[in-house]
Scaffold this active site. Structure first.
Site, PDB file in Angstrom:
ATOM      1  N   THR A 145      43.296  43.141  44.462  1.00  0.00           N
ATOM      2  CA  THR A 145      43.809  44.283  45.220  1.00  0.00           C
ATOM      3  C   THR A 145      44.735  45.125  44.359  1.00  0.00           C
ATOM      4  O   THR A 145      45.652  44.609  43.715  1.00  0.00           O
ATOM      5  CB  THR A 145      44.591  43.780  46.450  1.00  0.00           C
ATOM      6  OG1 THR A 145      43.748  42.929  47.220  1.00  0.00           O
ATOM      7  CG2 THR A 145      45.069  44.945  47.304  1.00  0.00           C
ATOM      8  N   GLU A 146      44.492  46.436  44.351  1.00  0.00           N
ATOM      9  CA  GLU A 146      45.320  47.393  43.623  1.00  0.00           C
ATOM     10  C   GLU A 146      45.454  47.045  42.136  1.00  0.00           C
ATOM     11  O   GLU A 146      46.426  47.407  41.491  1.00  0.00           O
ATOM     12  CB  GLU A 146      46.715  47.506  44.262  1.00  0.00           C
ATOM     13  CG  GLU A 146      46.702  47.774  45.757  1.00  0.00           C
ATOM     14  CD  GLU A 146      46.078  49.111  46.119  1.00  0.00           C
ATOM     15  OE1 GLU A 146      45.802  49.908  45.209  1.00  0.00           O
ATOM     16  OE2 GLU A 146      45.858  49.356  47.325  1.00  0.00           O
ATOM     17  N   LEU A 147      44.475  46.340  41.623  1.00  0.00           N
ATOM     18  CA  LEU A 147      44.437  45.929  40.221  1.00  0.00           C
ATOM     19  C   LEU A 147      45.660  45.078  39.837  1.00  0.00           C
ATOM     20  O   LEU A 147      46.119  45.100  38.691  1.00  0.00           O
ATOM     21  CB  LEU A 147      44.320  47.154  39.305  1.00  0.00           C
ATOM     22  CG  LEU A 147      43.272  47.065  38.179  1.00  0.00           C
ATOM     23  CD1 LEU A 147      41.889  46.872  38.769  1.00  0.00           C
ATOM     24  CD2 LEU A 147      43.292  48.317  37.317  1.00  0.00           C
ATOM     25  N   TRP A 300      47.897  49.182  39.261  1.00  0.00           N
ATOM     26  CA  TRP A 300      47.524  50.520  38.783  1.00  0.00           C
ATOM     27  C   TRP A 300      48.293  51.620  39.508  1.00  0.00           C
ATOM     28  O   TRP A 300      47.967  52.787  39.381  1.00  0.00           O
ATOM     29  CB  TRP A 300      46.026  50.723  38.856  1.00  0.00           C
ATOM     30  CG  TRP A 300      45.382  50.839  40.223  1.00  0.00           C
ATOM     31  CD1 TRP A 300      45.964  50.714  41.449  1.00  0.00           C
ATOM     32  CD2 TRP A 300      43.999  51.143  40.465  1.00  0.00           C
ATOM     33  NE1 TRP A 300      45.044  50.900  42.442  1.00  0.00           N
ATOM     34  CE2 TRP A 300      43.825  51.173  41.867  1.00  0.00           C
ATOM     35  CE3 TRP A 300      42.896  51.397  39.657  1.00  0.00           C
ATOM     36  CZ2 TRP A 300      42.586  51.432  42.469  1.00  0.00           C
ATOM     37  CZ3 TRP A 300      41.672  51.655  40.257  1.00  0.00           C
ATOM     38  CH2 TRP A 300      41.524  51.670  41.638  1.00  0.00           C
TER      39      TRP A 300
END
Length: 587
Positions: A145-147, A300
């Site tokens: 999730t969300e890098l 990220w």
């Protein structure tokens, strides 16, 4: 030959409806189905359907030389099924080409990897199964999730059998090194890491339609020139972005689809020295050049490339900790209905909406936020979470779970949750509270804060209570309550008599109003010393008629054990009055 690894993240959160304090205990429908349907169908028209059709055309035209990678969150898949099944079918057509890879991620698009590894593993396993069911591929690579990535998370992902993982090419982690190479995990060096080139990715995702950008307009020829240029050295260029970039964040009239249609032709032209590959193909082709050390979680998001977009203030931390404290209960109940709610409450978006970041990242957070403020997002989420907690406790109590009852009792004594939540606690919790009343009720100060939602806060002194309430902005009103020393009755029982003030945000006396009725006074009754009561005077705003309602301290043999009980009683009275007046038009 330099490899272009093009990866798209597909996600739509499960949006919550406006869930008010007064909905608790009466309504357990938490989702805004109308908004979820409308947004999904809008994005399907603008992005998913036209972009999937374009990618399919490009793959066929280039006979597989053009390749892309996706990850699709569980909430997105569920909403495709419900509101846009044609989108799911278009993704299946892409999968059938054999030139599109689908990655695993957390099913709920959750932040479980930051707090609960058991839940994290469950989420990943569930998502991998869903991808295999929908697209016939068992994911070999992973995108969190969300890098979000750290050394510990990477080791856990490797232990689950994944060979490759995506991460952000964060400058504070890489230092002088380039994201344009393959790296290895620090704790498990068999894990291959592909790092996002955030500058080149964001040129498309964020800057493409910005007319103030000195490189606007961005053409395929210019962009491919950057990718192939010797000033951009390396073996691979990882272009990772939200799929909604195409048509939703960057509208069609910006030329984004024309840019994408032209990109493979230009990149694959003879002499360019460029090729396209999926994530797993890229990781298999190259050898790691170094070990990547990331002791702290990175992502990220925002300039910091850390997790403060979701866990950067007290509101987010409070909601996050309260949510994941329920994990054991949810697993114990093992009920599909509770699992469904538990899943969508884990969407990282709910915590993103509570962010209080400003400056360069403020516009981005505002763009994606359906709430007027972080506080509003927090209140709405906590109201839903409180009601869900109550239902979970009831389910555990019905099963005769001693663990659930014990946890419920502890929660009712310590959690800073909306007042109705504490008032509606399970019988086991109430019994526990009675036994410890003298130790927990004396000299406790409470405030009910209202601002498009309700929340109870607590302090051990009036001064501390004022400090806490002042930390919230845009307060419409709050009622401040506190208990003094217990009063000893002739039956040798301790009664804690509440001293009650209703104040506005400036600490001035306030008339509490809800709907057509408003509370004029709440005060102590001068009745008999062993049977104290409370009298509430309520005025009809239309007619001016005042009605007095007596709520005794001990009612039908059940003693109030907290100020939240009394507040809940008051709101119930107002509810009944509003229902009685519903047959008349409210002027």
């Amino acid at each position: 030959m330099k490899t272009i690894c093009l990866y798209f993240q597909v996600h739509q959160p499960m949006r919550l409806r406006k869930y008010r304090f007064f909905d608790m205990g009466t309504s357990h429908n938490y989702l805004d189905d109308a908004a979820n349907r409308s947004i999904m169908q809008k994005v399907a028209r603008r992005c998913y359907l036209p972009m999937n059709a374009l990618l399919l055309k490009l793959i066929e035209e280039h006979k597989g030389a053009f390749r892309v990678t996706f990850s699709i969150s569980g909430p997105a898949i569920e909403q495709f099924r419900a509101y846009a099944p044609e989108v799911l079918e278009s993704f299946r057509k892409l999968a059938a080409t054999g030139h599109v890879e689908f990655l695993a991620e957390t099913y709920s698009h959750s932040l479980a990897s930051l707090i609960d590894m058991e839940e994290f593993r469950r989420e990943v396993t569930r998502h991998a199964g869903a991808i295999e069911t929908e697209f016939g591929q068992r994911p070999r690579a992973f995108r969190n999730t969300e890098l979000i990535y750290s050394d510990v998370i990477g080791a856990e992902v490797a232990a689950m059998g994944f060979k490759t993982m995506l991460a952000e090419g964060a400058r504070h982690v890489l230092g002088w090194k380039s994201p344009n190479y393959l790296y290895a995990g620090a704790l498990d060096q068999k894990l291959r890491l592909l790092l996002r080139n955030y500058k080149l990715s964001d040129d498309i995702a964020f800057r493409f339609s910005n007319r103030g950008w000195d490189e606007w307009p961005l053409t395929a020829e210019k962009y491919v020139g950057w990718l192939a240029d010797d000033s951009n050295p390396g073996e691979v260029v990882n272009l990772f972005m939200d799929y909604e970039t195409f048509g939703e964040h960057q509208w069609a009239d910006s030329g984004i689809f024309d840019f994408m249609a032209r990109l493979p032709d230009v990149a694959l032209a003879k002499g360019r020295g460029l090729e396209f590959a999926t994530v797993s193909e890229t990781a298999a082709k190259y050898q790691p050049v170094a070990i990547l050390h990331s002791p702290h979680a990175m992502s990220w998001a925002d300039e910091e490339r850390d997790v403060t977009a979701w866990l950067g203030n007290e509101l987010q931390d409070e909601a996050f900790s309260k949510l994941y404290a329920l994990g054991g209960k949810v697993r114990e109940v093992a009920n599909p209905d509770f699992d469904f709610v538990w899943s969508f409450l884990q969407n990282s978006d709910h915590f993103y909406y509570m962010a209080t970041k400003w400056l360069s990242d403020g516009d981005v957070h505002t763009y994606f936020n359906p709430y007027g403020s972080a506080y509003e997002a927090f209140i709405n989420y906590m109201n839903v979470l409180s009601d869900f907690t109550l239902e979970l406790d009831r389910a555990l109590e019905a099963r005769g779970s001693t663990t659930g009852a014990a946890v419920a009792a502890a929660t009712s004594e310590t959690a800073a949750v909306p007042a109705a939540a504490a008032a509606s606690a399970s019988a086991a919790a109430a019994t526990s509270a009675k036994k410890t009343k003298k130790a927990t009720m004396a000299d406790r100060y409470f405030a009910i804060i209202a601002n498009k939602g309700y929340m109870a806060i607590e302090a051990d002194s009036w001064e501390s209570l004022m400090e806490k309430t002042e930390s919230f902005s845009d307060i419409e009103m709050y009622g401040a309550f506190y208990f003094g020393e217990p009063y000893k009755t002739q039956y040798d029982k301790d009664y804690f008599w509440p001293k009650i003030q209703i104040l506005d945000a400036n600490n001035k006396p306030f008339t509490y109003q809800r709907g057509e009725f408003k509370v004029k006074h709440i005060y102590q009754d001068e009745g008999s010393y062993y049977h104290k009561g409370r009298e509430i005077k309520i005025e009809n705003c239309r007619t001016g008629e005042i009605k007095s309602i007596r709520t005794p301290y001990e009612k039908e043999g059940k003693q109030y054990v907290s100020v939240q009980d009394f507040y809940f009683e008051l709101t119930n009275i107002l509810d009944k009055l509003n229902q009685e007046a519903a047959v008349e038009s409210i002027k």
